[in-house]
Write an enzyme that holds these catalytic residues in place. Structure first.
Site, PDB file in Angstrom:
ATOM      1  N   SER A 107       0.830  -1.198   0.000  1.00  0.00           N
ATOM      2  CA  SER A 107       0.000   0.000   0.000  1.00  0.00           C
ATOM      3  C   SER A 107       0.868   1.252   0.000  1.00  0.00           C
ATOM      4  O   SER A 107       1.779   1.389   0.804  1.00  0.00           O
ATOM      5  CB  SER A 107      -0.907  -0.005   1.233  1.00  0.00           C
ATOM      6  OG  SER A 107      -1.708   1.145   1.254  1.00  0.00           O
ATOM      7  N   GLY A 108       0.562   2.180  -0.932  1.00  0.00           N
ATOM      8  CA  GLY A 108       1.329   3.423  -1.037  1.00  0.00           C
ATOM      9  C   GLY A 108       2.471   3.347  -2.025  1.00  0.00           C
ATOM     10  O   GLY A 108       3.198   4.321  -2.200  1.00  0.00           O
ATOM     11  N   THR A 112      -2.130   1.940  -8.059  1.00  0.00           N
ATOM     12  CA  THR A 112      -3.292   2.527  -8.727  1.00  0.00           C
ATOM     13  C   THR A 112      -2.863   3.519  -9.802  1.00  0.00           C
ATOM     14  O   THR A 112      -3.404   3.528 -10.913  1.00  0.00           O
ATOM     15  CB  THR A 112      -4.194   3.226  -7.685  1.00  0.00           C
ATOM     16  OG1 THR A 112      -4.601   2.273  -6.705  1.00  0.00           O
ATOM     17  CG2 THR A 112      -5.429   3.811  -8.351  1.00  0.00           C
ATOM     18  N   ASN A 157      -0.882   5.569   2.711  1.00  0.00           N
ATOM     19  CA  ASN A 157      -1.266   6.025   1.385  1.00  0.00           C
ATOM     20  C   ASN A 157      -2.546   6.841   1.509  1.00  0.00           C
ATOM     21  O   ASN A 157      -3.500   6.413   2.144  1.00  0.00           O
ATOM     22  CB  ASN A 157      -1.488   4.808   0.473  1.00  0.00           C
ATOM     23  CG  ASN A 157      -1.784   5.202  -0.959  1.00  0.00           C
ATOM     24  OD1 ASN A 157      -1.773   6.372  -1.303  1.00  0.00           O
ATOM     25  ND2 ASN A 157      -2.046   4.226  -1.797  1.00  0.00           N
ATOM     26  N   SER A 160      -5.445   4.791  -0.924  1.00  0.00           N
ATOM     27  CA  SER A 160      -5.140   3.359  -0.922  1.00  0.00           C
ATOM     28  C   SER A 160      -6.341   2.557  -1.424  1.00  0.00           C
ATOM     29  O   SER A 160      -7.469   2.753  -0.977  1.00  0.00           O
ATOM     30  CB  SER A 160      -4.783   2.913   0.501  1.00  0.00           C
ATOM     31  OG  SER A 160      -4.569   1.527   0.546  1.00  0.00           O
ATOM     32  N   GLY A 389      -0.774  -5.361  -2.197  1.00  0.00           N
ATOM     33  CA  GLY A 389       0.511  -6.023  -2.059  1.00  0.00           C
ATOM     34  C   GLY A 389       0.599  -6.790  -0.749  1.00  0.00           C
ATOM     35  O   GLY A 389      -0.323  -6.807   0.065  1.00  0.00           O
ATOM     36  N   GLU A 391       1.193  -7.621   2.921  1.00  0.00           N
ATOM     37  CA  GLU A 391       0.989  -6.732   4.072  1.00  0.00           C
ATOM     38  C   GLU A 391       1.518  -7.388   5.341  1.00  0.00           C
ATOM     39  O   GLU A 391       1.164  -8.526   5.669  1.00  0.00           O
ATOM     40  CB  GLU A 391      -0.500  -6.401   4.246  1.00  0.00           C
ATOM     41  CG  GLU A 391      -1.043  -5.524   3.124  1.00  0.00           C
ATOM     42  CD  GLU A 391      -2.440  -5.012   3.391  1.00  0.00           C
ATOM     43  OE1 GLU A 391      -3.079  -5.526   4.330  1.00  0.00           O
ATOM     44  OE2 GLU A 391      -2.886  -4.094   2.678  1.00  0.00           O
TER      45      GLU A 391
END
Length: 1055
Positions: A107-108, A112, A157, A160, A389, A391
């Site tokens: 994340s981040g 996206t 993020n 996110s 992704g 985590e």
């Protein structure tokens, strides 16, 4: 702008990690750091793209960049996400291969944004046309809608993705988009009811409250204040750089473009508002006669329940009962039990989560209806996978467990497809394939998904087991079944080596994933896997008078009651992941590995430990090793020969044979060891990066030599060209100079000849006319001289004429004395002419004014000391506004003729000589036939004198305003005697009287007597008025004093 011709040109660090030397984790990360510091955020590992999140905007996504990477070889330009998107699109269009682009990272890391860049590039390079553009716009505009409902701000993020998204974009045989299909995976619906500290709920809640109009909020029964809703965290309600109001307008516009009807948008917003209202419901216990507590909605929350029921069209009593009772059905028997407060809160949150997650699924299906391909012909497909992704948090639960399971499956397929791709290329090129050893994570996937003793299977089994089921019983089962597994760790398992591991709490288990060890807390596993929604709530929702609610809760239909237990969340996710893997295996994969450089979401910061952690769990080092296990670098013969042909005399500058033979000659000439390379059918394979860098170093040295040679030749050519140009210029200059010199010489000869000729002609003429000279020449010369002097005089006068102002007295001096008379006459004529020109500009009103001023000048100039002060004052005439002032309307009506002058004057008392100013000032009116004296206060006429009775007017030479109106003896008006008056506008009054007398044919002109002594008739006495210069007792004013019956002295201030 400079366009690079190869990946190896002007490299910052190493553009392809396969070529890094020596290969280690430290050199890998240092290379990423070096490129990141120079804003080179993309790096290759063979055909895999590593993307570093820069946390700032970079000018590398312009339309010019799109054209630069369009239809170019993957390794032809510097690393870029556009290169991968172009390679995938061209393979799909030209080779008819279905493609998938897998975007992974935590994340981040920018997943996206990467998917947006891929889709925008494909949209830019594919075909054009009205229908094609509409499809492209709908595909692109689906992103803002899904981001609003599926993305949230987290500590890592600000945007996110809290769900996994896979989009299949369908193309026709030309490569034009026809439509698409979106699949979503595991929306993090627990975020709806609770968010970790420093994070927000889904964007749409904040966008709706910030951006909706007041009218819309009123219809939805909402308030803009975030603090009024329990489901919205307040510590991170606003995000820097994020305008929720503007985002809401973007989402509304995107929904319209995608194809949502207005009533559908309204229904969606009503459900979002209902979720917010649902979070505000609170419960209280209420004792029943059987001794059990029953939950009831608190009285103060009744308004929220009422508003929510109005939005959804549900009867309030139905929903209240659903929060108080639960009905359990078994075969033909129904049992109703009460819900305590804790169960009511659980039911409320379960309803909110289900309502939102089902709404999100409906949105995805509705978008799919709009963007699906309209044709049934065979289509080419490009899939884009943007999924969470790996985590690893401080507190990992069920969500992290299934997310990491998905990443294990993706890693498994990544290694499998990468190896398969390598093997296929070796076989295609005829290179011997050698087995590559690598870590196979199939054992970890089996630990999780095995149908018999996998963790997900045991979790489902525990959820379905009758009796008391808790998270602890589930952990006990894991400890029994998985104790001996090498990748499973638990403190309560039979494996004794973990009994004293204090880093492993009793209520947790640990799995050694490919990316590292992750500790999972079992608390909530069973509830989250069950994902139960009480049947009473489903049936209550189905009874709603709201079209969308009925679609979202079909199981609530009493006619279709299903007593089977619903599928668990883990089973559904495992099935969807299996379907996804099968889908990906049918397509050619393209990988984008996203890495975030720091946890601060700040530009220019590179945290080695964080990047190292991501490099490990993304398996990037493993990827490089797989790629380097055979041959590290491969290149087609034509570009290879084109790049290195200058290293061999036989191939430079042009090789006329086949490219492969040229490469063979080149490598043989450079004495490269045979084991360092292999010849494929269309490519040269180089085993060690050192060999490639050796060729690059040789090429660099050769380029320097070639640059020196080119400089030498260029300088020689430049100097030679410059010399030839100078030579040519010198010839031209010399020719022009010789021409100029001959012309000059000819002109001198010609002028000399003319001088000689003129002298000869003059000598001849003088000789012929010498005999006539004394008789006639003198007069002719005189006349000619006078004529020339007059001509010069007039021409000079024309240039030095004075201005057109009549008051300008300047005149140019005469050059000769004999012109004096004519000079003065011309001056007089010019003055008269310019006066005439000046007068011609006057209006009739202005003419009359100047005529009066001229008459005043003739009468008083150099005669009356008061005159100079009156020159600058305009003659206004009416100073009391007799026609406008209502006080004098009656007086104005008594006067028959037009009033030429109206002013206030002071009358001198005939008896004592006192001036009547304060006590009895008079209005003085002058017409063409008479003058009138009236009282200033009342407007009553005191005296009216026809001008025919006026014989003369007397004034002094001093600066006073006294004047005497002398009447004819025997006239009617002369009964009381003459009038002695005083006025500041004496000059104007006397001038107008004089002009009236001069203009009238009926009477003689009025005489104006200017003298410091004159006689006036006061009744029967004649009084001498005498003006004496001096200082009056009353200051600066004029003073009158009657000495005796015959003398009136007037003291006038000295000037």
């Amino acid at each position: 702008m400079e366009v690079k011709t190869s990946l190896l040109d002007n490299m910052i660090g190493v553009g392809d990690m396969v070529l890094i030397e020596p290969l280690s984790e430290d050199t890998f990360i240092e290379n990423l750091r070096k490129r990141f510091e120079h804003n080179e955020i993309y790096t290759y590992i063979g055909s895999v793209v590593i993307s570093m999140n820069p946390y700032k905007s970079l000018p590398i996504y312009t339309a010019e960049k799109v054209e630069e990477y369009r239809n170019r070889n993957f390794y032809e330009l510097s690393p870029h996400i556009y290169a991968l998107a172009d390679e995938a699109y061209r393979s799909l269009r030209d080779q008819d291969k279905d493609q998938c682009i897998l975007i992974t990272g935590e994340s981040g890391a920018g997943k996206t944004e990467a998917s947006k860049f891929v889709m925008s590039y494909v949209a830019a390079v594919c075909g054009k046309g009205q229908e094609v553009n509409k499809v492209k716009e709908q595909l692109l505009q689906s992103n803002p809608v899904l981001e609003a409902f599926g993305n949230a701000k987290t500590v890592r993020n600000d945007n996110s993705s809290r769900f996994g998204k896979y989009m299949d974009i369908e193309f026709d045989f030309k490569g034009d988009p026809l439509g698409g299909v979106i699949s979503n995976y595991l929306l993090e619906k627990s975020r709806v009811v609770k968010q970790p500290r420093g994070e927000r709920n889904f964007h749409i809640f904040y966008q709706l409250l910030s951006g909706a109009s007041d009218d819309t909020l009123k219809k939805l029964k909402l308030d803009r204040d975030f603090s009024k809703y329990n489901y919205l965290s307040l510590d991170s309600a606003t995000v820097n750089g994020l305008d929720d109001a503007a985002c809401f307008r973007t989402v509304r516009n995107a929904m319209q473009i995608v194809g949502f009807m207005e009533d559908e948008v309204q229904s969606v917003l009503e459900l979002v508002a209902a979720v917010l209202k649902l979070g505000n419901l609170e419960f209280k216990p209420e004792s029943r006669c059987n001794g059990f507590d029953e939950s009831r909605i608190k009285d103060k929350n009744g308004e929220y329940l009422k508003e929510m029921c109005e939005l959804l069209g549900i009867e309030q009593s139905v929903l209240e009962r659903a929060f108080s009772f639960r009905t359990v059905e078994a075969k033909m028997e129904k049992v109703s039990t009460t819900l305590n407060v804790a169960q009511a809160y659980y039911a409320r949150d379960a309803l909110a989560k289900n309502l939102y997650s089902r709404l999100f699924s409906w949105l995805v299906n509705r978008i799919n209806e709009s963007i699906k391909a309209q044709t049934k012909s065979r289509k080419k497909v490009m899939g884009v996978l943007d999924i969470y992704g790996f985590e690893i948090f401080e507190d990992n639960s069920f969500e992290q467990f299934i997310i990491n399971y998905c990443n294990e499956k993706l890693q498994q397929i990544f290694i499998e497809l990468t190896l398969r791709e390598e093997q296929e290329e070796y076989i295609r090129e005829g290179i011997e394939w050698t087995n590559i050893e690598y870590f196979n994570n199939a054992i970890i996937c089996d630990l999780i998904e095995n149908n018999k003793n996998g963790i997900l299977a045991m979790l489902d089994e525990e959820c379905l087991r009758p009796g008391t089921v808790t998270d602890e019983t589930f952990l006990d089962k894991l400890n029994t079944v998985c104790a001996e597994h090498q990748h499973f760790e638990s403190r309560q398992s039979k494996n004794s080596k973990f009994l004293t591991d204090h880093s492993l709490p009793h209520n947790c288990f640990r799995i050694q994933h490919y990316a590292g060890k992750v500790l999972y807390r079992v608390e909530g596993f069973v509830d989250k896997n069950n994902d139960l929604l009480y049947r009473d709530l489903s049936q209550a929702m189905y009874k709603a008078n709201h079209s969308l609610i009925k679609i979202l809760f079909p199981e609530g239909n009493p006619a279709k009651v299903n007593l089977k237990r619903p599928l668990t969340a883990g089973f559904q996710f495992r099935a969807s992941v299996g379907t996804l893997m099968k889908n990906l295996l049918t397509k050619n994969p393209n990988y984008i590995r996203c890495i975030k450089p720091n946890d601060k979401k700040a530009a220019h910061i590179f945290t080695d430990s964080l990047v190292c952690h991501q490099v490990r769990y993304l398996g990037l080092m493993e990827n490089v090793r797989v790629r380097r296990a055979g041959y590290a670098f491969r290149q087609a013969y034509e570009p290879c020969l084109e790049r290195y042909k200058m290293l061999c005399k036989q191939t430079w500058p042009h090789w006329k044979g086949p490219a492969r033979e040229g490469v063979e000659v080149l490598l043989k000439n450079l004495q490269v060891a045979a084991e360092e390379f292999a010849y494929g059918r269309s490519k040269i394979f180089i085993r060690n990066p050192r060999t490639l860098f050796f060729l690059e170093e040789k090429r660099r040295q050769c380029l320097e030599d070639l640059a020196t040679l080119i400089q030498k030749i260029y300088r020689g050519w430049k100097c030679r060209t410059h010399f030839l140009l100078l030579k040519k210029s010198q010839v031209v200059v010399a020719a022009w100079y010789r021409r100029f010199a001959q012309q000059k010489k000819y002109q001198n000869i010609r002028s000399s000849a003319l001088v000689v000729q003129s002298y000869i002609r003059g000598w001849k003429v003088r000789r012929e006319y010498r005999k006539f000279f004394r008789a006639n020449a003198g007069k002719k010369i005189y006349d000619f001289t006078i004529q020339r002097i007059m001509q010069k005089y007039f021409m000079g006068l024309k240039k030095t004429m004075p201005s057109m102002s009549p008051v300008d007295k300047s005149w140019p001096a005469r050059p000769y004395g004999f012109l004096d008379g004519m000079h003065q006459e011309l001056r007089r004529i010019f003055h008269l002419w310019r006066c005439k020109k000046y007068r011609s500009q006057f209006t009739e009103e202005k003419k009359a004014t100047y005529e009066e001023k001229l008459a005043a000048s003739e009468l008083f100039k150099d005669k009356k000391a008061l005159y100079p002060s009156s020159v600058g004052q305009p003659f206004k005439g009416d100073y009391v506004e007799i026609t406008k002032n209502p006080k004098y309307q009656k007086l104005n009506s008594l006067v028959e003729d037009k009033v030429l002058l109206a002013d206030v004057v002071s009358k001198i008392n005939r008896a004592n000589g006192k001036v009547r100013t304060i006590s009895s000032p008079r209005i003085f009116l002058l017409t063409k036939k008479s003058l009138v004296l009236a009282d200033q206060k009342t407007g009553q006429v005191k005296a009216s004198v026809p001008l025919l009775d006026l014989s003369s007017v007397s004034v002094s030479t001093q600066s006073d305003g006294f004047f005497a109106l002398k009447l004819k003896e025997g006239s009617t008006s002369a009964a009381k005697g003459d009038f002695l008056l005083s006025s500041d506008r004496l000059i104007e009054i006397i001038t107008k009287l004089h002009r009236i007398g001069a203009a009238s044919a009926e009477r003689n002109q009025i005489n104006i007597d200017i003298s410091d002594e004159f006689l006036v008739q006061f009744k029967q006495d004649k009084v001498c008025v005498k003006f004496i210069p001096g200082t009056p007792k009353n200051g600066n004013g004029v003073a009158c004093k009657r000495k005796n019956n015959r003398l009136l002295e007037v003291s006038v201030p000295s000037p």
